[in-house]
Scaffold this active site. Structure first.
Site, short mmCIF file in Angstrom:
data_model
loop_
_atom_site.label_atom_id
_atom_site.label_comp_id
_atom_site.label_asym_id
_atom_site.label_seq_id
_atom_site.Cartn_x
_atom_site.Cartn_y
_atom_site.Cartn_z
N TYR A 33 -21.70 -33.87 19.03
CA TYR A 33 -20.63 -34.73 18.54
C TYR A 33 -21.05 -35.49 17.29
O TYR A 33 -22.23 -35.64 17.00
CB TYR A 33 -20.22 -35.75 19.62
CG TYR A 33 -21.26 -36.82 19.83
CD1 TYR A 33 -21.22 -38.02 19.12
CD2 TYR A 33 -22.31 -36.63 20.71
CE1 TYR A 33 -22.20 -38.97 19.28
CE2 TYR A 33 -23.29 -37.58 20.89
CZ TYR A 33 -23.23 -38.75 20.17
OH TYR A 33 -24.20 -39.70 20.31
N ILE B 175 -18.53 -44.38 27.26
CA ILE B 175 -17.35 -45.21 26.97
C ILE B 175 -16.10 -44.61 27.63
O ILE B 175 -16.00 -43.40 27.80
CB ILE B 175 -17.14 -45.40 25.45
CG1 ILE B 175 -16.91 -44.07 24.73
CG2 ILE B 175 -18.28 -46.19 24.83
CD1 ILE B 175 -16.44 -44.22 23.30
N PHE C 179 -14.24 -39.67 17.14
CA PHE C 179 -15.28 -38.70 17.50
C PHE C 179 -14.76 -37.29 17.32
O PHE C 179 -13.58 -37.02 17.58
CB PHE C 179 -15.67 -38.84 18.98
CG PHE C 179 -16.38 -40.11 19.31
CD1 PHE C 179 -17.76 -40.22 19.16
CD2 PHE C 179 -15.69 -41.20 19.79
CE1 PHE C 179 -18.42 -41.39 19.48
CE2 PHE C 179 -16.34 -42.38 20.11
CZ PHE C 179 -17.71 -42.48 19.96
#
Length: 113
Positions: free
Chosen positions: A28, A58, A101
């Site tokens: 990522y 998260i 992301f």
């Protein structure tokens, strides 16, 4: 300001789907809204593994990666309250930062594997 996570599939995977409690392997890159890159597993040359759906990452990842399939690539816009909220993280992430992301899903392992 968006309160919702925004999910965009860049590439639809054809492998196993992410389910709660799965151990996933990803590559990522994360950016701030202004385009500043704050983190990338590619830069470290090492894939990132985590258990998903159990609060170890998260909330934006716990929510945003559900149902994603191996081989897929997904872009997530994660509002601050589903990221780090009021916390400052590292040098770049200020309190109340929305995060973006791009995540590539390499592997999904579940208890029955």
């Amino acid at each position: 300001m968006s309160e919702q996570i925004e999910i965009t599939d860049i590439v639809l995977g054809e492998g196993k789907a992410v389910v709660k409690g799965a151990l996933i392997t990803t590559q990522y890159t994360g950016w701030l809204e202004d385009g500043t890159k704050f983190d990338s597993s590619y830069d470290r040359g090492q894939a990132f593994q985590c258990v998903i759906g159990t609060g170890r990452v998260i909330k934006g990842w716990d929510i945003g990666l559900m149902g994603m399939k191996v081989g897929g690539k997904r872009k997530l816009f994660v509002p601050a309250h589903l990221a780090y909220g009021e916390r400052k993280i590292g040098a770049y992430i200020k309190p109340n930062s929305n995060l973006i992301f791009e995540i590539e899903l390499l592997e999904v392992l579940t208890r029955d594997d």
